[in-house]
Design a protein around this motif. Sequence first.
Motif, PDB file in Angstrom:
ATOM      1  N   THR A 118      55.987  15.695 -51.730  1.00  0.00           N
ATOM      2  CA  THR A 118      55.281  14.809 -50.802  1.00  0.00           C
ATOM      3  C   THR A 118      54.237  15.551 -49.974  1.00  0.00           C
ATOM      4  N   SER A 130      51.134  15.763 -45.239  1.00  0.00           N
ATOM      5  CA  SER A 130      52.332  15.042 -45.684  1.00  0.00           C
ATOM      6  C   SER A 130      51.958  13.629 -46.114  1.00  0.00           C
ATOM      7  N   THR A 173      53.459   9.935 -47.778  1.00  0.00           N
ATOM      8  CA  THR A 173      54.488   9.027 -48.248  1.00  0.00           C
ATOM      9  C   THR A 173      53.828   8.076 -49.226  1.00  0.00           C
ATOM     10  N   LYS A 174      54.194   8.148 -50.488  1.00  0.00           N
ATOM     11  CA  LYS A 174      53.540   7.346 -51.507  1.00  0.00           C
ATOM     12  C   LYS A 174      53.908   5.871 -51.365  1.00  0.00           C
ATOM     13  N   SER A 178      55.372   2.476 -52.324  1.00  0.00           N
ATOM     14  CA  SER A 178      56.523   2.250 -53.197  1.00  0.00           C
ATOM     15  C   SER A 178      56.210   1.322 -54.355  1.00  0.00           C
ATOM     16  N   ARG A 229      51.682   6.179 -46.455  1.00  0.00           N
ATOM     17  CA  ARG A 229      51.336   6.759 -45.146  1.00  0.00           C
ATOM     18  C   ARG A 229      50.869   8.186 -45.345  1.00  0.00           C
TER      19      ARG A 229
END
Length: 399
Positions: A94, A112, A114-115, A117, A143
């Motif tokens: 990530t 960082s 956040t893929k 979903s 995010r």
Amino acid sequence: MARITYLIVALVATRPASAAAARRDTTCDAAPATYTSISDPGLPDPWKFASGKSVASADDFACRQAEMSRIMQQFELGDLPPAPDLVTATMSGTSMSLSIKVGSNTKTVSVSITKPSTAGASGGPAIIAVGGASIPIPSGMGRIAFGNDACAAQQNPSSHGTGWFFDLHGKTHSAGATLAWAWCVGRIIDGLEQLGPAKTGIDTKKLGVTGCSRNGKGAFMVGAFEKRIALTIPQESGSGGAASWRISDSEFAKGKSIQTAHQIVRENAWFSPRFTEFVNKTNTLPEDHHFLPALVAPRGLFVIENDIDWLGPVSTTVAMKAGRMIYDALGVKGNMGFSLVGGHSHCSFPSATSADLTSFINRFLVGTGQTNDVEVSKANITMDDWIKGWSAAPKISLA
């Protein structure tokens, strides 16, 4: 007068944020080396060039946007550097690693991610959080955490020159922290584009940006100066963001406890050292912060404010109503919303704004539905006090 051709890049306003960017060559009058100060208590006219020429076409407005950008950089923000010589991106889990080269200087930074979903082969939408997010981000949406303090520090006025932006460009570079953040976010987008959705899960045509308070100022700058942002959501940015320098000074003179230009440069390094010359005479600036929505247009913009005196509810309402007038004149009024609900603590998202925020996220990041027509504020204002010197709005459309 000499003419020069600029490459103008803008999102097609009436299509979902997933639509390809529209590209055209626009011929503009050659820019002056510097712009002169003025003497005007009203908001500067967005429809008239510094030369006195009126905006009469979509191409004219693209040139005026370029001029507004240069003026803001000269007087308060500092210079926005061009893209770096080289960006090399790698992805591990990530974390995205960026190696950025400017001249003989190289920095490596980590981001960082956040893929999303529900990302398909072309990737899904994501919101870049400047120093964190205070808005409700839909479940499953990507995010991206932007550590803006590491890019350009914001501890106090002496912070200027600290951060990896300045490591690359030099400690004495003119940019204030908020403009430096816009450049740094651009490098994150470079990396996302280079790696592609197969590795990041993100569609770079569906990027939003948000932040609150000081980071809301930064989010507004990111949206104004990084044209690959589809939706800008500054929250409670107040003076230095959604508020007008002139009107904040006017409210201060009436006894309001409000952040002003002459206070802000003593608090932090958000703006260029150049700005100090003008903070006690904001009526001489040939720009003000209604230029920020003008620079975002016609892309998505949803401005969230509060009725706390320090943020300047009258100042933000006038400046952002002026921004909505600009969007309206361009035929894309629905692409900008302004919500000042008030009655809650700083950076606490008001539930009454949820449906409106969702409509903008859906329209510009998900690509579904239409935006709510949002212009909410209880501030008592008279727009003609501030825009009576404006030219008639041109009959053009960016839709």
